[in-house]
Every structure is written in C-alpha cells, then in structure tokens.
Design a protein around this motif. Structure first.
Motif, PDB file in Angstrom:
ATOM      1  N   ARG A 140       0.816  -1.222   0.000  1.00  0.00           N
ATOM      2  CA  ARG A 140       0.000   0.000   0.000  1.00  0.00           C
ATOM      3  C   ARG A 140       0.846   1.267   0.000  1.00  0.00           C
ATOM      4  NH1 ARG A 140      -5.313  -1.040   0.546  1.00  0.00           N
ATOM      5  NH2 ARG A 140      -5.959  -3.107   1.290  1.00  0.00           N
ATOM      6  N   GLU A 141       2.163   1.102  -0.017  1.00  0.00           N
ATOM      7  CA  GLU A 141       3.053   2.260  -0.006  1.00  0.00           C
ATOM      8  C   GLU A 141       3.614   2.586  -1.390  1.00  0.00           C
ATOM      9  OE1 GLU A 141       6.137   1.498   2.789  1.00  0.00           O
ATOM     10  OE2 GLU A 141       4.755   0.869   4.379  1.00  0.00           O
ATOM     11  N   LYS A 142       3.881   1.584  -2.179  1.00  0.00           N
ATOM     12  CA  LYS A 142       4.522   1.806  -3.472  1.00  0.00           C
ATOM     13  C   LYS A 142       3.544   2.398  -4.478  1.00  0.00           C
ATOM     14  CE  LYS A 142       8.475   0.033  -2.233  1.00  0.00           C
ATOM     15  NZ  LYS A 142       9.663   0.894  -2.098  1.00  0.00           N
ATOM     16  N   PRO A 143       3.911   3.488  -5.119  1.00  0.00           N
ATOM     17  CA  PRO A 143       3.019   4.118  -6.094  1.00  0.00           C
ATOM     18  C   PRO A 143       2.578   3.175  -7.213  1.00  0.00           C
ATOM     19  CG  PRO A 143       4.832   5.583  -5.557  1.00  0.00           C
ATOM     20  CD  PRO A 143       5.152   4.261  -4.910  1.00  0.00           C
ATOM     21  N   ALA A 144       3.446   2.241  -7.588  1.00  0.00           N
ATOM     22  CA  ALA A 144       3.119   1.343  -8.698  1.00  0.00           C
ATOM     23  C   ALA A 144       1.911   0.474  -8.416  1.00  0.00           C
ATOM     24  CB  ALA A 144       4.331   0.461  -9.036  1.00  0.00           C
ATOM     25  N   PHE A 145       1.621   0.227  -7.130  1.00  0.00           N
ATOM     26  CA  PHE A 145       0.562  -0.716  -6.787  1.00  0.00           C
ATOM     27  C   PHE A 145      -0.667  -0.054  -6.167  1.00  0.00           C
ATOM     28  CE2 PHE A 145       4.602  -3.187  -6.393  1.00  0.00           C
ATOM     29  CZ  PHE A 145       4.444  -3.858  -7.594  1.00  0.00           C
ATOM     30  N   ARG A 146      -0.727   1.259  -6.207  1.00  0.00           N
ATOM     31  CA  ARG A 146      -1.912   1.950  -5.727  1.00  0.00           C
ATOM     32  C   ARG A 146      -3.010   1.891  -6.786  1.00  0.00           C
ATOM     33  NH1 ARG A 146       1.318   7.265  -3.491  1.00  0.00           N
ATOM     34  NH2 ARG A 146       2.351   6.238  -1.723  1.00  0.00           N
ATOM     35  N   ARG A 147      -4.233   1.803  -6.321  1.00  0.00           N
ATOM     36  CA  ARG A 147      -5.403   1.797  -7.194  1.00  0.00           C
ATOM     37  C   ARG A 147      -5.357   0.663  -8.221  1.00  0.00           C
ATOM     38  NH1 ARG A 147      -4.101   7.037  -6.340  1.00  0.00           N
ATOM     39  NH2 ARG A 147      -2.912   7.192  -8.264  1.00  0.00           N
ATOM     40  N   THR A 148      -4.792  -0.459  -7.804  1.00  0.00           N
ATOM     41  CA  THR A 148      -4.796  -1.632  -8.674  1.00  0.00           C
ATOM     42  C   THR A 148      -6.033  -2.483  -8.385  1.00  0.00           C
ATOM     43  OG1 THR A 148      -3.454  -2.832  -7.065  1.00  0.00           O
ATOM     44  CG2 THR A 148      -2.293  -1.767  -8.891  1.00  0.00           C
ATOM     45  N   GLN A 149      -6.306  -3.416  -9.272  1.00  0.00           N
ATOM     46  CA  GLN A 149      -7.367  -4.383  -9.065  1.00  0.00           C
ATOM     47  C   GLN A 149      -6.754  -5.690  -8.563  1.00  0.00           C
ATOM     48  OE1 GLN A 149      -8.380  -3.224 -13.205  1.00  0.00           O
ATOM     49  NE2 GLN A 149     -10.463  -3.764 -12.598  1.00  0.00           N
ATOM     50  N   ARG A 150      -7.572  -6.527  -7.964  1.00  0.00           N
ATOM     51  CA  ARG A 150      -7.064  -7.756  -7.374  1.00  0.00           C
ATOM     52  C   ARG A 150      -7.469  -8.990  -8.185  1.00  0.00           C
ATOM     53  NH1 ARG A 150      -6.542  -7.519  -0.839  1.00  0.00           N
ATOM     54  NH2 ARG A 150      -5.255  -5.634  -0.805  1.00  0.00           N
ATOM     55  N   CYS A 151      -6.594  -9.985  -8.127  1.00  0.00           N
ATOM     56  CA  CYS A 151      -6.860 -11.244  -8.801  1.00  0.00           C
ATOM     57  C   CYS A 151      -6.163 -12.358  -8.032  1.00  0.00           C
ATOM     58  CB  CYS A 151      -6.360 -11.214 -10.254  1.00  0.00           C
ATOM     59  SG  CYS A 151      -4.554 -11.083 -10.427  1.00  0.00           S
ATOM     60  N   VAL A 152      -6.402 -13.585  -8.433  1.00  0.00           N
ATOM     61  CA  VAL A 152      -5.597 -14.715  -7.970  1.00  0.00           C
ATOM     62  C   VAL A 152      -5.058 -15.419  -9.203  1.00  0.00           C
ATOM     63  CG1 VAL A 152      -6.803 -15.047  -5.787  1.00  0.00           C
ATOM     64  CG2 VAL A 152      -7.597 -16.256  -7.818  1.00  0.00           C
ATOM     65  N   LEU A 153      -3.842 -15.902  -9.103  1.00  0.00           N
ATOM     66  CA  LEU A 153      -3.246 -16.706 -10.166  1.00  0.00           C
ATOM     67  C   LEU A 153      -3.363 -18.166  -9.750  1.00  0.00           C
ATOM     68  CD1 LEU A 153      -1.593 -13.856  -9.959  1.00  0.00           C
ATOM     69  CD2 LEU A 153      -0.142 -14.920 -11.686  1.00  0.00           C
ATOM     70  N   LEU A 154      -3.795 -19.022 -10.658  1.00  0.00           N
ATOM     71  CA  LEU A 154      -3.977 -20.436 -10.363  1.00  0.00           C
ATOM     72  C   LEU A 154      -2.699 -21.189 -10.681  1.00  0.00           C
ATOM     73  CD1 LEU A 154      -7.575 -20.978 -11.811  1.00  0.00           C
ATOM     74  CD2 LEU A 154      -6.864 -20.067  -9.594  1.00  0.00           C
ATOM     75  N   ALA A 155      -2.306 -22.089  -9.775  1.00  0.00           N
ATOM     76  CA  ALA A 155      -1.051 -22.823  -9.919  1.00  0.00           C
ATOM     77  C   ALA A 155      -1.175 -24.162  -9.215  1.00  0.00           C
ATOM     78  CB  ALA A 155       0.111 -22.022  -9.338  1.00  0.00           C
ATOM     79  N   ASP A 156      -0.211 -25.034  -9.423  1.00  0.00           N
ATOM     80  CA  ASP A 156      -0.131 -26.247  -8.599  1.00  0.00           C
ATOM     81  C   ASP A 156       1.293 -26.492  -8.111  1.00  0.00           C
ATOM     82  OD1 ASP A 156       0.963 -27.205 -10.992  1.00  0.00           O
ATOM     83  OD2 ASP A 156      -0.861 -28.300 -11.533  1.00  0.00           O
TER      84      ASP A 156
END
Length: 218
Positions: free
Chosen positions: A82-98
């Motif tokens: 929540r501090e880095k400008p690059a990641f502000r106001r981003t959307q969320r997802c999950v990546l699927l893996a095994d």
C-alpha cells in the motif's frame, strides 16, 4: 540509476511456476489454458480469476498505468503493497497454480527446487490492471520454504480467495505449512523447456543447464 533501483525494489520472489489443467475438469472446461504447463515464466499469458469471479488469461507482466515505459514487474512485496506508487489503485486477482520453483544459492551456485502440496490447486494472491497485466504478491518465506529462498508467494486458502478479491489483506494462511519441496533439474532455467520432467526430483540422468536469470522472487 535511481529509477532502476526503485523499480528493482518492487520486484519480489516467485520466478517460475506450474499449472496442469487436463486433469482438472473445472479448469479444462474453461477453454482458456488448453495444455499443462510446467515452466510458466514472467511475460507468459497466465490463468487468473478476477474480482468479478471471472476466469481470464492475463500477461504475467505488470506496469502501472502512469509509467512512461513498461516496468515489467512480476512480483509485489506484501509488506509495502500500500506504499509503493506502482501498486496503488490496482485491481485484485488470484493466479492459479499447482507448484512453483525457487532457486537456492549454495556456494555460488543456484539449485532449483520445486514447491507443491502433492499436486493440489494453489491460489497465489495477485494484482492487475487492464492496461498491462498481473503480478504475484509475495511475503517472507515460512517453514520448509525458508531454507530454499527468503521469499514466497502469498498463498490463499480456497475460502480466503473471495476475501482477497474484495480487498482484504490476507498475507498468511495455513496452506503454507503444508508445502513440500524437492530439488529438480537445472533444465528449468531455460524457459523453452516445458515438460513434466522438470517437476521430478533431480536425477543424474537428466541433462543439466547453466543458471540463467531466473531468481525473480525477491
């Protein structure tokens, strides 16, 4: 030089991972990822689930919308999310893996290890925006993972996926305590290699390759 250092500070850990879909009817039926993948590298198109609950393919290659040049970020540190400008106001997802690969530094050499929970489906916490792609959120490594590498993906329990997508910060779960790992062939250093043999315990009969630029989960 300052910009290069700032960009590197956003980088975190997980540099390669796997996802098999042919033995998972619910994923195979989506028709998005059509083959099992055993060496997914940054820049690849990867299977994700977005905050609307929709499965979609995204580039594993994140840049903030305001960046004048692509930043090509593959990871985001949970500690400063929540501090880095690059990641502000981003959307969320999950990546699927095994499973995922991590490189252990021993006497100046990098030894690849495969991390998994006996083939179970894993959910990596992720961020994305529609102008570029997604990044995996990482944290300090725990338990059996820590001796291999100091970082790991943020693993979500199935019941925690919706909470993450709704904006709740879930950076720890019991899933991590179940992770197993074993050393594998350095063939995984080459992104062009993509077969199930990459996930098997290392064997003298498997040809090795020199280390590459695979240590991306920092």
């Amino acid at each position: 030089m300052r910009n290069q250092q700032d960009q590197r500070s956003y980088l975190t850990m997980c540099g390669r991972y796997t996802l098999s879909v042919t033995q998972r009817p619910e994923l195979n039926a989506l028709g998005l990822q059509t083959a099992d993948r055993f060496n997914i590298a940054p820049g690849s198109s990867v299977l994700t689930r977005d905050e609307q609950g929709e499965h979609r393919m995204m580039p594993w290659d994140f840049s903030p919308p305001w960046a004048k040049k692509p930043m090509h970020l593959s990871n985001a540190r949970s500690e400063t999310l929540r501090e880095k400008p690059a990641f502000r106001r981003t959307q969320r997802c999950v990546l699927l893996a095994d499973g995922w690969y991590e490189w252990q530094r021993v006497e100046g050499k990098k030894r690849p290890w495969y991390h998994h929970i006996e083939g179970e489906l894993l959910y990596f916490a992720g961020l994305y925006n529609d102008t570029s792609g997604c990044a995996i959120v990482t944290r300090s490594a725990l338990d059996t993972v820590a001796p291999i590498h100091h970082r790991q993906p943020v693993l979500l329990e199935a019941r925690g996926v919706e909470h993450w997508l709704q904006g709740h910060d879930l950076f720890a779960s019991a899933v991590t305590h179940r992770v197993q790992c074993h050393e594998v062939s350095t063939r995984v250093n080459r992104p062009s290699e993509d077969d199930i043999g990459l996930t098997l315990p290392v064997s003298a009969s498997i040809p090795e390759s020199p280390p590459g630029n695979e240590d991306l989960f920092q």
